[in-house]
Write a protein that holds these residues in place. Structure first.
Motif, mmCIF file in Angstrom:
data_model
loop_
_atom_site.group_PDB
_atom_site.id
_atom_site.type_symbol
_atom_site.label_atom_id
_atom_site.label_comp_id
_atom_site.label_asym_id
_atom_site.label_seq_id
_atom_site.Cartn_x
_atom_site.Cartn_y
_atom_site.Cartn_z
ATOM 1 N N GLU A 75 -14.881 -13.586 23.131
ATOM 2 C CA GLU A 75 -15.306 -13.755 24.523
ATOM 3 C C GLU A 75 -15.545 -15.224 24.887
ATOM 4 O O GLU A 75 -15.435 -15.593 26.058
ATOM 5 N N ARG A 78 -12.088 -17.811 26.338
ATOM 6 C CA ARG A 78 -11.355 -17.582 27.585
ATOM 7 C C ARG A 78 -10.514 -18.794 27.963
ATOM 8 O O ARG A 78 -9.402 -18.663 28.467
ATOM 9 N N TYR A 154 -8.951 -8.195 29.023
ATOM 10 C CA TYR A 154 -8.198 -8.483 30.239
ATOM 11 C C TYR A 154 -8.155 -7.195 31.050
ATOM 12 O O TYR A 154 -7.716 -6.150 30.553
ATOM 13 N N ARG A 158 -7.901 -10.237 35.320
ATOM 14 C CA ARG A 158 -8.884 -11.273 34.972
ATOM 15 C C ARG A 158 -9.357 -11.106 33.545
ATOM 16 O O ARG A 158 -9.412 -9.995 33.027
ATOM 17 N N TYR A 159 -9.752 -12.222 32.921
ATOM 18 C CA TYR A 159 -10.369 -12.173 31.609
ATOM 19 C C TYR A 159 -11.818 -11.747 31.810
ATOM 20 O O TYR A 159 -12.491 -12.175 32.738
ATOM 21 N N ARG A 160 -12.307 -10.903 30.899
ATOM 22 C CA ARG A 160 -13.657 -10.360 31.036
ATOM 23 C C ARG A 160 -14.323 -10.228 29.665
ATOM 24 O O ARG A 160 -13.668 -10.185 28.649
ATOM 25 N N GLN A 161 -15.645 -10.109 29.709
ATOM 26 C CA GLN A 161 -16.437 -9.840 28.518
ATOM 27 C C GLN A 161 -16.915 -8.397 28.612
ATOM 28 O O GLN A 161 -17.153 -7.884 29.699
#
Length: 163
Positions: A75, A78, A154, A158-161
């Protein structure tokens, strides 16, 4: 398909020297590509699959170079995913410049420090699939540099945690 959450990996390989007979020539260039279409295929034998856009630099390289690596991004990585996903980007050499990496013993490809897991692979099969190539690789080595970190995901573009 944007509703399907996926993990994020950095696929890497080392491009051969342009002039292997010249000792002054660079040893080759590291190449990297962010991928979200990556999965385990088999445990016995250990196989993984990555989907590459047909005709992309990584697709062309892995058609010539059978050894490659994967770093499963955490995480906190990114920025690495975004950097190697850019279109029309600068040379990969500059993109790798400030990323802590070690060289894979089996592939020579960069493995990202702090990744959740790293794998070194040898291509077993390439399967054309529409505008992509599915590359199935046999896992040669696997390590867990940072197993306690959370994954980078993803979802919906969007990239996410994970919470």
């Amino acid at each position: 398909m944007s509703r399907l959450a996926s993990g994020v990996v950095l696929v890497t390989a080392q491009e051969a020297s342009l002039d292997p007979d010249d000792p002054q020539a660079p040893h080759g260039e590291d190449v990297g590509m962010t991928a979200t279409a990556f999965m385990s295929v088999s445990l016995d034998p250990p196989l993984v699959l990555v989907s590459l856009r047909e005709g992309s630099r990584m697709d062309d390289l892995l058609d010539e170079q059978p050894r490659w690596a994967v770093s499963v991004l955490s995480e906190s990585q990114r920025h690495i995913a975004g950097r190697f996903a850019m279109k029309g980007r600068v040379s990969d050499r500059l993109l790798f410049a400030d990323i802590p990496c070690v060289r894979g013993e089996a592939t020579g490809a960069p493995l990202v420090g702090g990744a959740l897991a790293t794998l070194e692979c040898r291509t077993e099969r390439r399967v054309p699939a529409g505008d992509h190539t599915l590359v199935i690789g046999r896992v040669l080595t696997a390590t867990l540099p940072s197993p306690a970190a959370g994954p980078l995901a993803y979802f919906k573009g969007r990239y996410r945690q994970l919470d």
